[in-house]
Design a protein around this motif. Structure first.
Motif, PDB file in Angstrom:
ATOM      1  N   ARG B  21      66.626  63.551  66.791  1.00 30.57           N
ATOM      2  CA  ARG B  21      67.066  64.899  67.202  1.00 30.57           C
ATOM      3  C   ARG B  21      66.699  65.195  68.656  1.00 30.57           C
ATOM      4  N   PRO B  22      67.189  64.369  69.593  1.00 36.20           N
ATOM      5  CA  PRO B  22      66.853  64.625  71.003  1.00 36.20           C
ATOM      6  C   PRO B  22      67.545  65.900  71.502  1.00 36.20           C
ATOM      7  N   ARG B  23      66.878  66.570  72.421  1.00 33.97           N
ATOM      8  CA  ARG B  23      67.489  67.796  72.985  1.00 33.97           C
ATOM      9  C   ARG B  23      68.490  67.453  74.088  1.00 33.97           C
ATOM     10  N   ALA B  24      68.167  66.427  74.888  1.00 34.65           N
ATOM     11  CA  ALA B  24      69.095  65.986  75.933  1.00 34.65           C
ATOM     12  C   ALA B  24      69.025  64.459  76.038  1.00 34.65           C
ATOM     13  N   ILE B  25      70.133  63.856  76.470  1.00 32.25           N
ATOM     14  CA  ILE B  25      70.201  62.385  76.550  1.00 32.25           C
ATOM     15  C   ILE B  25      70.738  61.970  77.920  1.00 32.25           C
ATOM     16  N   ALA B  26      70.143  60.906  78.482  1.00 30.49           N
ATOM     17  CA  ALA B  26      70.688  60.321  79.709  1.00 30.49           C
ATOM     18  C   ALA B  26      71.176  58.899  79.440  1.00 30.49           C
ATOM     19  N   VAL B  27      72.302  58.555  80.065  1.00 28.14           N
ATOM     20  CA  VAL B  27      72.795  57.172  80.012  1.00 28.14           C
ATOM     21  C   VAL B  27      72.507  56.551  81.368  1.00 28.14           C
ATOM     22  N   VAL B  28      71.568  55.620  81.376  1.00 21.90           N
ATOM     23  CA  VAL B  28      71.111  55.032  82.631  1.00 21.90           C
ATOM     24  C   VAL B  28      71.904  53.763  82.913  1.00 21.90           C
ATOM     25  N   GLY B  29      72.559  53.752  84.073  1.00 23.03           N
ATOM     26  CA  GLY B  29      73.409  52.599  84.418  1.00 23.03           C
ATOM     27  C   GLY B  29      74.877  52.919  84.190  1.00 23.03           C
ATOM     28  N   LEU B  30      75.175  54.219  84.082  1.00 30.85           N
ATOM     29  CA  LEU B  30      76.576  54.635  83.902  1.00 30.85           C
ATOM     30  C   LEU B  30      77.314  54.507  85.230  1.00 30.85           C
ATOM     31  N   SER B  31      78.515  53.939  85.196  1.00 29.96           N
ATOM     32  CA  SER B  31      79.356  53.940  86.397  1.00 29.96           C
ATOM     33  C   SER B  31      80.813  54.114  85.980  1.00 29.96           C
ATOM     34  N   ASP B  32      81.672  54.277  86.961  1.00 33.52           N
ATOM     35  CA  ASP B  32      83.095  54.468  86.653  1.00 33.52           C
ATOM     36  C   ASP B  32      83.860  53.150  86.602  1.00 33.52           C
ATOM     37  N   LYS B  33      83.164  52.051  86.798  1.00 34.32           N
ATOM     38  CA  LYS B  33      83.829  50.733  86.821  1.00 34.32           C
ATOM     39  C   LYS B  33      84.380  50.353  85.448  1.00 34.32           C
ATOM     40  N   LEU B  34      85.549  49.719  85.432  1.00 33.10           N
ATOM     41  CA  LEU B  34      86.145  49.254  84.176  1.00 33.10           C
ATOM     42  C   LEU B  34      85.202  48.252  83.504  1.00 33.10           C
ATOM     43  N   GLY B  35      84.938  48.475  82.231  1.00 35.17           N
ATOM     44  CA  GLY B  35      84.062  47.554  81.498  1.00 35.17           C
ATOM     45  C   GLY B  35      82.590  47.939  81.557  1.00 35.17           C
ATOM     46  N   ASN B  36      82.253  48.993  82.275  1.00 34.84           N
ATOM     47  CA  ASN B  36      80.851  49.447  82.313  1.00 34.84           C
ATOM     48  C   ASN B  36      80.433  49.920  80.921  1.00 34.84           C
ATOM     49  N   MET B  37      79.367  49.345  80.382  1.00 34.43           N
ATOM     50  CA  MET B  37      79.007  49.619  78.995  1.00 34.43           C
ATOM     51  C   MET B  37      78.428  51.023  78.814  1.00 34.43           C
ATOM     52  N   GLY B  38      77.890  51.588  79.875  1.00 28.22           N
ATOM     53  CA  GLY B  38      77.390  52.953  79.793  1.00 28.22           C
ATOM     54  C   GLY B  38      78.479  53.927  79.358  1.00 28.22           C
ATOM     55  N   GLN B  39      79.713  53.665  79.809  1.00 28.80           N
ATOM     56  CA  GLN B  39      80.832  54.511  79.410  1.00 28.80           C
ATOM     57  C   GLN B  39      80.974  54.562  77.896  1.00 28.80           C
ATOM     58  N   MET B  40      80.770  53.397  77.281  1.00 29.74           N
ATOM     59  CA  MET B  40      80.887  53.321  75.828  1.00 29.74           C
ATOM     60  C   MET B  40      79.911  54.284  75.157  1.00 29.74           C
ATOM     61  N   PHE B  41      78.675  54.268  75.627  1.00 31.08           N
ATOM     62  CA  PHE B  41      77.670  55.163  75.029  1.00 31.08           C
ATOM     63  C   PHE B  41      77.984  56.624  75.318  1.00 31.08           C
ATOM     64  N   ALA B  42      78.398  56.903  76.565  1.00 30.30           N
ATOM     65  CA  ALA B  42      78.703  58.290  76.936  1.00 30.30           C
ATOM     66  C   ALA B  42      79.835  58.840  76.070  1.00 30.30           C
ATOM     67  N   ILE B  43      80.898  58.046  75.907  1.00 29.70           N
ATOM     68  CA  ILE B  43      82.040  58.523  75.120  1.00 29.70           C
ATOM     69  C   ILE B  43      81.660  58.610  73.642  1.00 29.70           C
ATOM     70  N   ALA B  44      80.818  57.687  73.183  1.00 29.28           N
ATOM     71  CA  ALA B  44      80.363  57.740  71.788  1.00 29.28           C
ATOM     72  C   ALA B  44      79.662  59.066  71.503  1.00 29.28           C
ATOM     73  N   GLY B  60      73.168  54.528  92.803  1.00 26.86           N
ATOM     74  CA  GLY B  60      74.012  54.212  93.954  1.00 26.86           C
ATOM     75  C   GLY B  60      75.161  55.163  94.185  1.00 26.86           C
ATOM     76  N   ALA B  61      75.605  55.847  93.144  1.00 29.92           N
ATOM     77  CA  ALA B  61      76.839  56.623  93.309  1.00 29.92           C
ATOM     78  C   ALA B  61      76.903  57.768  92.316  1.00 29.92           C
ATOM     79  N   GLU B  62      77.720  58.759  92.627  1.00 27.08           N
ATOM     80  CA  GLU B  62      77.979  59.826  91.688  1.00 27.08           C
ATOM     81  C   GLU B  62      78.964  59.300  90.644  1.00 27.08           C
ATOM     82  N   VAL B  63      78.878  59.807  89.410  1.00 27.69           N
ATOM     83  CA  VAL B  63      79.745  59.327  88.338  1.00 27.69           C
ATOM     84  C   VAL B  63      80.720  60.428  87.970  1.00 27.69           C
TER      85      VAL B  63
END
Lengths: 477, 477
Positions: B21-44, B60-63
């Motif tokens: 029951r976390p109050r907030a979650i961060a996905v570390v290593g998220l990027s906009d690149k195709l195939g970035n696995m962080g996207q999978m977790f974020a969308i999940a 390195g960059a804003e997402v």
């Protein structure tokens, strides 16, 4: 040699061969009543497009669905084949009529004979066999479905496939014959000539096996068997046939209780498991433990070459599946060896995802999921002395990984991915099989499975079934 | 007891419980690149409806896809859970940041540690574990998928089911976790809390098993395991849990080569087969040999009572299938005994088709295919001392027998026939399972299978799988 009729002398092959090409057929016991089994046979013959005259026989009434007569003798012209659906107590009269009419062969659906385990049934069966033998009439059954041969419009159920292949089948059980027929057609490896022979009061499994061994329309022989009344003769026929063509066998009644159930199913003596296994081994047969496995073996026989040894390359898109596959491979006598140095060096150009390395099982998801051309990745396997065959593990939940987080449509992506795999496997040139796990999106899965089969590769739902089929294919002979 | 933060003292249960029951979650290593696995977790997390703040971390960059920060420290407010997708070489910095930020738990998708078999990976894993331990941060993984808990919007893949049940799962392999999740949901027996824990550098299978044993939301515990670093502790946890709730276990790496593959998958020491089997027996676990069998066991656990013994009534619509089922039953320690005299007398009123008699296996096609009411036929099984459970064998090719030769629509007929069976089986009141063979008309088959499951009965594709599930259910304990 056997004397038939007045002037003809036929050898065994010729006598069985002409049974598949009757000029006219009668369904004895046909009526218009709901549930009458004769209707099933009549409609089967119509659906399958039987060309010759087709007649119903009912002593009590005229039949609406077919031209009908009250006795076989009333039909004019030669009547080569009859299908008998009357109750057991009426069978003797029908057999006498058939002899008198000069019928060549009667397939008897009727049950209630030796399979019931009572003396009366056994004696009746012997009596009709004697009458037929005396009169030159060959009998299939009783307690069977008879013959299936689409090129001449012969079949025993309205829904049997018209597709036609080069694997003939003898089946003691009618149910197993039609399950195998439908399964094989659904999987795109249709059977050829099929006979369901039941209690074997005259024509036996060995009669058909000897025939199939010489039949130019038959490339491999499939058997479902529960037991036999003449073990030495059957085994001899199997061994002789096994020298000429691959034999694929499934045995029901392999435990003592199963044997009892088999006896009450077709009246067969099942014999001990050890004797059967020795016989199958001597015949070089591939042996299936269930009808599913039987169809697996037929598919493996038709869609892949025999591996030269037992070293397996496992391509997977989930590490966990690779672990399982390695276990199952080991349990079936296969190994999942390290790739040769040459293979590893060649593959390492493509398998360079952070944290992964070239291993067997090879985790494709991490490594080559987005590689365009798979040919240079798999081609080295063709020269790898450690590898004799390739097993590819797929499931929708992994190849649809991209779903929901990218601009790619998962179905188009998967089809493209599969096409790359096919090209890569063809470039490797070693025997290859797919496992496509059953889990979710069954309809979509079936489409992918069809794509794999249409591309000529065999595909199985579990690693266990794939390895069973491969192990039987490689054999220890 | 464990001291957490400044003032809180939590016991084991409370500490694990709040991770879901976390109050907030961060996905570390998220990027906009195709195939970035962080996207999978974020969308999940978005798909599953996670309610709290969700933030991407990319130095390195804003997402674009999420509000993002360059370091965890930049996020304002409490951050209870982070999902780490950065390469292994960057992980140490992230763990230090997480400790500094006061994160409770980090699930590390990142691989390239002890599972790679090199000293460097092992040392890195130990180092981050030490940093986390020191700082009160719990770690899941590395080389894992982390937590799935739909009620709080927690999941690890965009396509994971939102359905929610009372079987919790610990899985060493992420792939096996999500296969089981999807399979169970597809079969209408969804899982509850799921953790994929990978290399276990901090939180272990036993930590979660101990928690699930006390968790009021969990009625049974499912495990996929390849190996462990602390056998005695794990086995102790399993035995303790097994006393409270049914345990259902699947072990990868059961052969020596599979063990090697497992070691390179999650870096686990698999141990000998005999030790594992003894441990599972002591814990009273039901043991599956594959993920398919695992899901079978979960379904059998949810949809049928435990049979009181090993006498099986087999209802079939093909004699051949009955023969096979009898073999397979015997091979799994079951018998297919004769019915009692009372049962036979009662059934004989209905089973009176010419040439058939009341037998076990009972051939329904010949006997009761067209009987309207099945209740009086099966009800006697409820009082039959020889019978402990009922196995029903069906396949489309038999129940569609009527196709093409009658006025009956086969689909409507089958549904009616199934309803009669359900009523009959309920009247018998003994544990019952179906086998619905896979052969033809797969889409139609799935509809029947769903009807059976919706009526509360388990259904399997082969007799082998049904008997495996029943045997594990009955156990020898």
């Amino acid at each position: 040699m056997r004397k038939v009729g007045k002037n003809q002398v036929l050898d065994h092959f010729q006598e069985i061969d002409r049974l598949w090409r009757p000029r006219a057929i009668a369904v004895v016991g046909l009526s218009d009543k709901l549930g009458n089994m004769g209707q099933m046979f009549a409609i089967a013959l119509k659906n399958q497009g039987f060309k010759g005259p087709l007649v119903g026989v009912n002593p009590g009434a005229e039949v609406k669905s077919l031209p009908s007569v009250r006795r076989l003798q009333e039909f004019e012209g030669p009547l080569d084949h009859i299908i008998i659906c009357v109750p057991a107590r009426e069978i003797e009269g029908v057999i006498r009529d058939a002899v008198e009419k000069g019928v060549r062969c009667a397939a008897m659906f009727t049950s209630g004979f030796s399979e019931e385990g009572h003396e009366e049934g056994r004696r009746l069966e012997e009596r009709i066999a004697a009458i037929a033998r005396e009169g030159g009439l060959r009998l299939i059954g009783p307690n069977c479905m008879g013959l299936h041969y689409p090129p001449r419009g012969l079949s025993f159920r309205p829904d049997m496939p018209a597709a036609w292949g080069r694997a003939a089948m003898t089946s003691q059980s009618g149910g197993m014959a039609l399950s195998t027929l439908m399964n094989c057609a659904e999987r795109g490896v249709p059977l050829g000539k099929v006979v369901s022979y039941g209690n074997e009061c005259d024509l036996t499994a060995q009669d058909f096996i000897r025939y199939f061994a010489d039949d130019p329309e038959t490339d491999r022989i499939v058997m479902y068997i529960e037991g036999t009344k003449n073990g030495p003769e059957l085994i001899q026929a199997m061994i002789a046939a096994g020298r000429k063509k691959p034999l694929i066998v499934c045995k029901g009644g392999r435990t003592s209780v199963g044997t009892r159930a088999a006896a009450s199913h077709t009246g067969a003596l099942a014999g001990s498991r050890e004797i059967w296994q020795a016989a199958f081994r001597q015949a070089g047969a591939r042996v299936a433990g269930s009808i599913d496995e039987l169809v697996d073996l037929i598919e493996a026989e038709e869609r892949m070459e025999k591996p030269q040894g037992r070293g397996l390359a496992v391509l997977t898109i989930s590490g966990g599946f690779g672990v399982f596959a390695t276990d199952v491979a080991a349990e079936h006598g296969f190994s999942v060896p390290q790739f040769s140095d040459a293979t590893r060096t060649a593959m390492a150009k493509f398998i360079n995802f952070p944290g992964t390395s070239v291993k067997n099982p090879l985790d494709m998801a991490a490594a080559i999921f987005f590689q365009g051309d798979h040919v240079p990745i798999y081609a080295p396997l063709g020269q790898d002395p450690n590898i004799d065959a390739v097993l590819v593990l797929l499931s929708i939940e992994y190849i649809h990984l991209i779903e929901g987080f990218g601009p790619l449509d998962p179905v188009s992506f998967t089809k493209w991915f599969l096409e790359q795999m096919f090209k890569g496997l063809r470039a490797a040139g070693k025997p290859a099989a797919f496992v496509f796990f059953e889990s979710v999106k069954q309809a979509q899965r079936l489409e992918y499975v069809k794509l794999i089969r249409d591309s000529g590769f065999p595909v199985f739902p579990t690693v266990e079934r794939a390895m069973k089929a491969l192990a039987e294919k490689v054999g220890n002979r």
